[in-house]
Design a protein around this motif. Structure first.
Motif, PDB file in Angstrom:
ATOM      1  N   ILE A 220       0.831  -1.221   0.000  1.00 14.02           N
ATOM      2  CA  ILE A 220       0.000   0.000   0.000  1.00 14.02           C
ATOM      3  C   ILE A 220       0.862   1.266   0.000  1.00 14.02           C
ATOM      4  N   GLY A 221       2.173   1.092  -0.144  1.00 15.63           N
ATOM      5  CA  GLY A 221       3.048   2.259  -0.249  1.00 15.63           C
ATOM      6  C   GLY A 221       3.274   2.975   1.070  1.00 15.63           C
ATOM      7  N   ALA A 222       3.208   2.227   2.176  1.00 17.89           N
ATOM      8  CA  ALA A 222       3.398   2.868   3.483  1.00 17.89           C
ATOM      9  C   ALA A 222       4.771   3.525   3.564  1.00 17.89           C
ATOM     10  N   ARG A 223       4.840   4.665   4.231  1.00 23.23           N
ATOM     11  CA  ARG A 223       6.145   5.329   4.388  1.00 23.23           C
ATOM     12  C   ARG A 223       6.850   4.841   5.633  1.00 23.23           C
ATOM     13  N   ALA A 224       6.088   4.271   6.568  1.00 19.62           N
ATOM     14  CA  ALA A 224       6.688   3.762   7.803  1.00 19.62           C
ATOM     15  C   ALA A 224       5.775   2.701   8.395  1.00 19.62           C
ATOM     16  N   ALA A 225       6.365   1.801   9.182  1.00 18.14           N
ATOM     17  CA  ALA A 225       5.569   0.848   9.946  1.00 18.14           C
ATOM     18  C   ALA A 225       5.825   1.087  11.426  1.00 18.14           C
ATOM     19  N   VAL A 226       4.754   1.048  12.201  1.00 23.65           N
ATOM     20  CA  VAL A 226       4.867   1.151  13.658  1.00 23.65           C
ATOM     21  C   VAL A 226       4.606  -0.252  14.208  1.00 23.65           C
ATOM     22  N   ILE A 227       5.681  -0.913  14.653  1.00 27.58           N
ATOM     23  CA  ILE A 227       5.580  -2.314  15.046  1.00 27.58           C
ATOM     24  C   ILE A 227       5.452  -2.415  16.569  1.00 27.58           C
TER      25      ILE A 227
END
Ligand code: ATP
Ligand code: MG
Length: 411
Positions: free
Chosen positions: A370-377
């Motif tokens: 989805i073209g995320a700029r960052a992931a918050v894990i």
């Protein structure tokens, strides 16, 4: 169901098409607001007479292009083919002819039964500007400057040329009309059928013909300039001075006439050579007689309308698809706290999404898709310590960030 198709001449606006479209409206809204214009939204359908009176019974739009229908109450209604008539009707029916000037911006769909082709649709969209209640040529120049600034803000000004002309006042046009009838009568063997029909009624509109043969004849037609009254010539001279004052470059094109019948004095078009036959992106002029046609007092007015689809085709800088932040819970127990983080980000105005299912690997794959700029894990150990792992997909870096600081760090 599989045979259902969109109606001929209509288009869906999805993804990049919609972003282009919206960017044009947003830009026009912002620039026109800086000129003091206020946005109006009038109904998409009106009493048919709003358009037959405003466009003149003999105009192409009225005779050939209108989407008219009878509603269940038996009234003849029409899907608006343009915006100016509805704005003038609204001015009159809302009693605003007592509160002039009115400076109006609008945006929305218009409907014309035309042969669909590149840059020509049956449902299309316009932005438009109207300055109502001002007779001075400064208003004409100002509304043109507003249009020019919108084209500049869209980054397409270098692709268009402003062509201006005058249609003079009533006396100028009466004299010019006679000269045109003489000229076209002498050339009637070469005229198209449409133009022949216009010869007596409205010879001015032959000048607007797109027929090849007509265009050749038009090239030699007399111009209005020899027939202008002193007052009309002075008005036109002032318009040109004011345009220079606003710093708007233009050329004069004596063959510009508006397709609609109620225009006088200023007529102009912003044209491009990049869209083939559909080269006019914005057109307008002065229409001092229209408000009166709608049942109001004599009221001077000037404005323009621009086709969003044509502007869209010229737009070089396509607004990028928005890139969300993906919130990624690790394990079922992390889901509820992750939801809280998701909403914290959204409420801070950050575009954030969380997949509805999947393990860490799947969720990261989806974030990428989805073209995320960052992931918050968020794993259980992170949650216990009030932190999250933030993976920046642009730089590739990964960092531990306190949950409370996430909105500031991700903005
Ligand atoms: P054209 O000469 O191309 O038919 P027009 O003189 O009928 O244009 P206006 O009534 O002045 O056009 O409308 C203003 C603008 O709206 C046009 O310059 C054009 O950009 C756009 N426009 C008009 N008709 C259509 C259409 N059928 N599809 C897409 N855009 C349109
Ligand atoms: Mg047309």
């Amino acid at each position: 169901m599989s045979e259902l198709q969109p109606v001929r001449g209509t288009r869906d606006l999805i993804g990049e098409d919609h972003r282009r479209h919206q960017h044009i409206i947003d830009t026009a809204r912002r620039v026109s607001a800086s000129y003091g214009l206020e946005e109006w939204a009038t109904p998409i359908f009106e009493d048919t007479r709003v358009f037959s009176r405003s466009l003149g019974e003999s105009s192409d739009v009225v005779t050939k292009e209108m989407y008219s229908f009878q509603d269940r109450g038996g009234d003849s209604l029409t899907l608006r083919p343009e915006g100016t008539a509805g704005v003038c009707r609204a001015l009159v029916t809302n009693g605003l002819t007592q509160a002039l000037p009115q400076k109006v911006f609008y945006a929305g769909p218009m409907f014309r039964y035309e042969r669909p082709q590149k840059g020509r649709y049956r449902q299309f969209h316009q932005i438009g500007a109207e300055l109502i209640g001002t007779a001075e040529p400064l208003a004409d120049a100002e509304v043109i400057a507003c249009g020019w600034d919108i084209l500049k803000a869209l980054g397409i000004a270098h692709d268009v040329v402003l062509e201006v002309n005058t249609l003079g006042d009533r006396d100028s046009r009466t004299a010019y009309r006679a000269a045109l009838i003489d000229y076209f009568t002498a050339h009637q063997a070469g005229l198209s059928e449409d133009s022949l029909a216009r010869l007596e009624r409205n010879p001015l509109r032959i000048l607007d013909s797109k027929d090849e043969g007509d265009r050749r004849i038009n090239a030699g037609a007399p111009t209005i300039h020899a027939h202008l009254t002193e007052a009309a010539a002075a008005f036109y001279a002032k318009l040109k001075d004011y345009l220079a004052g606003f710093g708007v470059p233009f050329v004069e094109n004596p063959s510009i006439v508006r397709g609609l019948d109620y225009y006088g004095h200023t007529a102009f078009e912003f044209v491009t050579s990049r869209l083939g036959a559909q080269g006019t992106v914005m057109g307008g002029g002065r229409y001092d007689g229209l408000v009166e046609e709608m049942g109001g007092p004599p009221t001077p007015a000037v404005g323009w309308a621009a086709g969003i689809e044509r502007l869209s085709m010229l737009l070089a800088d396509v607004p990028a698809a928005p890139r969300p932040v993906a919130v990624v819970p690790v394990g079922e127990a992390a889901e509820a706290p992750a939801l809280a983080v998701l909403q914290q980000l959204r409420h801070a105005g950050i575009r954030a999404e969380m997949a509805y299912r999947g393990n860490l690997k799947r969720r990261l794959e989806r974030a990428n898709r989805i073209g995320a700029r960052a992931a918050v894990i968020l794993g259980e150990t992170e949650i216990a310590r009030g932190v999250a792992q933030v993976k920046d997909f642009v730089s590739g870096a990964q960092q531990e960030v306190p949950v409370a600081e996430l909105p500031t760090r991700l903005r």
